[in-house]
Design a protein around this motif. Structure first.
Motif, short mmCIF file in Angstrom:
data_model
loop_
_atom_site.label_atom_id
_atom_site.label_comp_id
_atom_site.label_asym_id
_atom_site.label_seq_id
_atom_site.Cartn_x
_atom_site.Cartn_y
_atom_site.Cartn_z
N UNK A 166 -0.58 89.40 42.62
CA UNK A 166 0.68 90.07 43.18
C UNK A 166 0.54 91.70 43.80
N UNK A 167 -0.18 92.06 42.96
CA UNK A 167 -0.32 93.27 43.63
C UNK A 167 -1.12 93.08 45.23
N UNK A 168 -1.82 92.13 45.25
CA UNK A 168 -2.87 91.84 47.12
C UNK A 168 -1.16 91.83 48.41
N UNK A 169 -0.62 90.67 47.45
CA UNK A 169 0.25 90.21 48.26
C UNK A 169 1.48 91.32 48.46
N UNK A 170 1.41 92.26 47.25
CA UNK A 170 1.77 93.46 47.96
C UNK A 170 2.27 94.49 49.12
N UNK A 171 0.17 94.54 48.26
CA UNK A 171 -0.33 95.28 49.65
C UNK A 171 0.06 94.90 51.24
N UNK A 172 0.03 93.82 51.06
CA UNK A 172 -0.14 92.74 52.37
C UNK A 172 1.39 92.97 52.39
N UNK A 173 2.32 92.98 52.35
CA UNK A 173 3.74 92.47 52.70
C UNK A 173 4.27 94.01 53.70
N UNK A 223 1.37 96.38 54.48
CA UNK A 223 1.22 96.40 55.80
C UNK A 223 1.21 95.91 56.82
N UNK A 224 2.54 94.35 56.13
CA UNK A 224 2.43 93.39 57.65
C UNK A 224 3.99 94.86 57.84
N UNK A 225 4.67 95.11 57.15
CA UNK A 225 6.27 95.59 57.13
C UNK A 225 5.50 97.23 58.36
N UNK A 261 5.34 99.48 63.92
CA UNK A 261 4.32 100.18 64.95
C UNK A 261 4.73 99.18 66.01
N UNK A 262 4.11 97.83 65.94
CA UNK A 262 4.99 97.28 67.17
C UNK A 262 6.15 97.63 67.95
N UNK A 263 6.93 97.95 66.38
CA UNK A 263 8.78 98.08 66.94
C UNK A 263 9.12 99.07 68.27
N UNK A 264 8.05 100.26 67.50
CA UNK A 264 8.15 101.41 68.27
C UNK A 264 7.68 101.64 69.57
N UNK A 265 5.94 100.90 69.63
CA UNK A 265 5.33 100.56 70.66
C UNK A 265 7.25 99.45 71.72
#
Length: 378
Positions: free
Chosen positions: A316-323, A325-327, A332-336
Motif C-alpha cells: 500500500x505504501x509503495x502504491x501510494x508512493x507510485x501514485x 510520483x505519477x501525479x 511536470x508534463x503539464x507545466x512543460x
C-alpha cells in the motif's frame, strides 16, 4: 479506573427470559433446575452484594485455579454428606456426625461468560444434497428460554446414559455450515457440559485439581483413554464473551512460584506435579506437549498474519508512493506543455505583427494613408 471484579461481569441472570425464564408459581417442586454459583472465599461478599438472590457454594480454598473448582463440583455431586453436630450431654462436647450420602447423577457445568444459545435449523429441502457451504440457519427469540431448550435436547438423546460427557457447538461464525446434528467422541467440549457422574466414576476419571489451564482438555482426553464416550450437540450452539483484563483471565495467567521445566509455563506448579502418580504425571506431560504444539501453531499463525499485514502495508505504501510520483510527473508534463504552448504563441504573434507591418507598408506604398492621431504619452 479500577477494573470490575468477576461478580460485576459474571452472567448469572439465569431467570432471564432467554435463559431459563422465571419459575411458574404452580411449578411442581423438583421440576425446575437448581442453579448454584460456585465462588472463591475471598469473593463471596462481592457476589452476595451484586447477586443477592443467588444460591452460593463457597470453595474451601482460594486461588487454586479453574480445575480445582470443577474438581470440587464433581466430587460434591458424586458423593457428599451433610455434617451434623451432635451434643454429648455427658461430656458437654460437640461431635460431628455425617448424614446420609447425597448424590447427583447428572450435573450441568457452565462458565459464567455464556451469552446466548441459538437453534440451528436445516435450510435444505428433503432429499436435497449439500451444494453450498451454509446448510443451516440460526433461530433465536428474546422470550424463548433457549438455554433450557438446548439442555433438554441433549438430555433427551436416546443413548444419553452411555455418554460420560456431553456438550455443545460453540458458534465461531461457521455453525451454520455444520451438516450433522450430533458428533461423537470429539475433544472440543467446554464452557457448557453435562457431567454423567456415574459414568465418570465407573471410568475413574475426574478433573485434576492442580491444573491452572486446559482442564477441559485433560478431562476429555482422560475419558477417551479410558474408553468412555462423549457427545456433541450441533443442533444448538452457544456464544460466549472473553473479557480481557478481568480477574478470571488474570487468574489463568497467574505466574506460579515454581514450575517444572518439562511443562509449558503456567500449566502446573512443581509441588502439585511431583505429588502426582506416574500415570497422572504422564497425562499432564502429554497435555503439556499438546499445549506447546497448539501455542507454537498459534504463534506461527500470528507471525504469518503479521507478516502478511506488513507486506500489505508495504504494498500500500509503495502504491501510494507510485501514485504521488505519477501525479508529480503528470504535473511536470503539464507545466512543460504549457510553457511550450506559450513560446509557440509568442512566435506566432511576432510573425503576425511583421506580416501586418509588411501589408501596411505595401498599402502605404500604393495609396496615401493619413497618419493616426497621436496617443496620449507619445
Amino acid at each position: 479506573g479500577q477494573l470490575p471484579g468477576r461478580a460485576e461481569i459474571a452472567h448469572l441472570n439465569w431467570e432471564a427470559s432467554h435463559v431459563f425464564g422465571v419459575p411458574h408459581p404452580d411449578a411442581v417442586p423438583g421440576s425446575w433446575p437448581v442453579v448454584i454459583t460456585v465462588v472463591e472465599p475471598d469473593e463471596e461478599e462481592d457476589y452476595r452484594e451484586v447477586w443477592p438472590g443467588a444460591l452460593l457454594l463457597t470453595l474451601p480454598k482460594k486461588k487454586r485455579g479453574p480445575s480445582y473448582v470443577r474438581w470440587v463440583i464433581q466430587r460434591l455431586c458424586t458423593r457428599s454428606h451433610e455434617e451434623k453436630k451432635v451434643v454429648n450431654e455427658k461430656r458437654s462436647k460437640h461431635k460431628s456426625r455425617l448424614g446420609p450420602a447425597k448424590r447427583l447423577p447428572w450435573c450441568w457445568l457452565c462458565d459464567d461468560n455464556l451469552l446466548c444459545f441459538f437453534r440451528l435449523v436445516s435450510i435444505l429441502k428433503p432429499g436435497e444434497s449439500k451444494k453450498a457451504a451454509v446448510v443451516k440457519k440460526r433461530e433465536w427469540g428474546d422470550k424463548t428460554p433457549m438455554f433450557w431448550e438446548a439442555m433438554v435436547a441433549v438430555q433427551q438423546h436416546p443413548s444419553m446414559k452411555k455418554f460420560a460427557l456431553s456438550g455443545f457447538l460453540r458458534d465461531d461464525g461457521t455453525a451454520t455450515c455444520k451438516t450433522h446434528d450430533w458428533k461423537y467422541d470429539v475433544m472440543s467440549l467446554y464452557k457448557a457440559v453435562l457431567l454423567n457422574n456415574r459414568e465418570l466414576k465407573r471410568l475413574g476419571v475426574e478433573y485434576l485439581p492442580g491444573l491452572q489451564k486446559y482442564e477441559d482438555m485433560y478431562l476429555n482426553s482422560a475419558i477417551q483413554r479410558q474408553g468412555g464416550q462423549m457427545l456433541k450437540c450441533q443442533s444448538y450452539c452457544y456464544r460466549a464473551n472473553n473479557v480481557p483484563g478481568d480477574k478470571g483471565s488474570k487468574a489463568r495467567k497467574r505466574k506460579l512460584r515454581e514450575e517444572p521445566d518439562a511443562l509449558v509455563p503456567g500449566l502446573m506448579d512443581t509441588p502439585h506435579f511431583q505429588a502426582l502418580g506416574s500415570q497422572e504425571r504422564l497425562a499432564v506431560k502429554q497435555l503439556s506437549d499438546w499445549a506447546r504444539h497448539q501455542e507454537n501453531h498459534r504463534k506461527l499463525k500470528r507471525e504469518r498474519l503479521e507478516a502478511a499485514k506488513g507486506i500489505q502495508q508495504a504494498k500500500a505504501a509503495r502504491r501510494e508512493q507510485e501514485a504521488v510520483a505519477a501525479k508529480e510527473d503528470s504535473g511536470s508534463e503539464s507545466d512543460s506543455s504549457s510553457s511550450s504552448s506559450s513560446k509557440s504563441q509568442g512566435s506566432n504573434g511576432t510573425r503576425v505583427h511583421q506580416e501586418a507591418g509588411a501589408d501596411s507598408a505595401a498599402t502605404g506604398a500604393g495609396n496615401h494613408v493619413p497618419n493616426p492621431a497621436p496617443q496620449e504619452g507619445d
